[in-house]
Scaffold this motif. Structure first.
Motif, PDB file in Angstrom:
ATOM      1  N   VAL A  24       0.838  -1.202   0.000  1.00 30.95           N
ATOM      2  CA  VAL A  24       0.000   0.000   0.000  1.00 30.95           C
ATOM      3  C   VAL A  24       0.872   1.252   0.000  1.00 30.95           C
ATOM      4  O   VAL A  24       0.610   2.219  -0.722  1.00 30.95           O
ATOM      5  N   LYS A  30      -5.368  -2.011  -4.407  1.00 33.79           N
ATOM      6  CA  LYS A  30      -6.288  -3.024  -3.909  1.00 33.79           C
ATOM      7  C   LYS A  30      -5.494  -4.195  -3.335  1.00 33.79           C
ATOM      8  O   LYS A  30      -4.533  -4.667  -3.955  1.00 33.79           O
ATOM      9  N   ALA A  53      -6.140   1.763   1.257  1.00 30.67           N
ATOM     10  CA  ALA A  53      -6.330   0.699   0.263  1.00 30.67           C
ATOM     11  C   ALA A  53      -7.773   0.219   0.234  1.00 30.67           C
ATOM     12  O   ALA A  53      -8.479   0.270   1.242  1.00 30.67           O
TER      13      ALA A  53
END
Length: 249
Positions: A24, A30, A53
């Motif tokens: 992240v 994602k 995220a």
């Protein structure tokens, strides 16, 4: 990792969670977490969402092919295309070599070998849909261990499974090259997780390491992230040993 989607097996704690957080930080949009601990999954997912995220979770028994595939497919349904898979789930029992039972072997093989295999197959079936030569269609990173190369007391069955994962990595890399899927492994020495601290071997490891200390999880995660990221465009079938000079392979 910018705008990439990664699935991390065993991602609710330890090295898996450290890897997710670092992804992240490097721009992953994602993250999918697969683990058997539903409560811990929820807590870890919340922490990653706080970092910005989009997170999906799935509980699965990765030792069972159907469950492993269902878990991966659940993440795909929630997040869409998956660019990378990190296999970080493993169990680490310790027992003298003459006391290892059939049940011990079965459990170790089920999680560390079969579980890794099932998740790799699920990822390959998904990633190969996106082959677009000469671009990479997906990346898989398996967490192995220096134990695959260096014997330690009370550790034979774990070490054997990690050596098997090194072999699996090479086999998948060869067979999946035509689909432009890069498959590699990272072999850490012991590092400072809660489990390692509980077992008490870190001081001994630190003394035996050239750098004189055990690593932090994030230091191992850096190598996993690099192998899983778009910076890796050519390495496949490789096993990278990260040990601070504890072992040279």
């Amino acid at each position: 990792m910018k705008d990439q989607t990664s699935v991390i097996v065993g991602g609710a704690s330890g090295l898996g969670l450290a890897t997710a957080k670092l992804m992240v930080a490097h721009g992953a949009a994602k993250i999918g977490l697969i683990d058997r601990n539903e409560a811990l999954l929820a807590t870890s997912a919340a922490a990653l969402r706080d970092l910005g995220a989009e997170v999906a979770t799935a509980t699965a028994d990765i030792a069972v092919g159907e469950s492993a595939h269902r878990g991966f497919e659940s993440i795909v349904e929630q997040l869409g295309r998956v660019h990378s898979l990190v296999n970080s789930a493993a169990i680490y029992p310790r027992k003298p070599i003459l006391e290892i039972t059939d049940a011990d072997w079965d459990l170790e093989n089920a999680i560390n070998i079969k579980g890794t295999y099932h998740m790799m197959v699920a990822a390959v079936l998904h990633m190969r849909q996106f082959v677009d030569l000469p671009h990479v269609s997906g990346r898989i990173v398996n967490v192995t261990s220096v134990d695959a190369f260096k014997a330690h007391p009370q550790n034979a069955h774990y070490a054997a499974t990690k050596a098997a994962v090194v072999s699996l990595t090479k086999s998948f890399a060869q067979e999946c090259a035509k689909d432009q899927i890069l498959v590699n492994s990272v072999a850490p020495a012991g590092f400072a997780t809660d489990r390692a601290k509980e077992l008490g071997f870190l001081p001994e490891l630190a003394k035996a390491s050239a750098l004189g200390r055990a690593a932090e999880p994030t230091e191992m995660a850096e190598w996993i992230v690099m192998m899983a990221s778009s910076r890796n465009t050519y390495a496949t079938g490789e096993n990278v040993v990260i040990s601070g000079g504890y072992i040279y392979v």
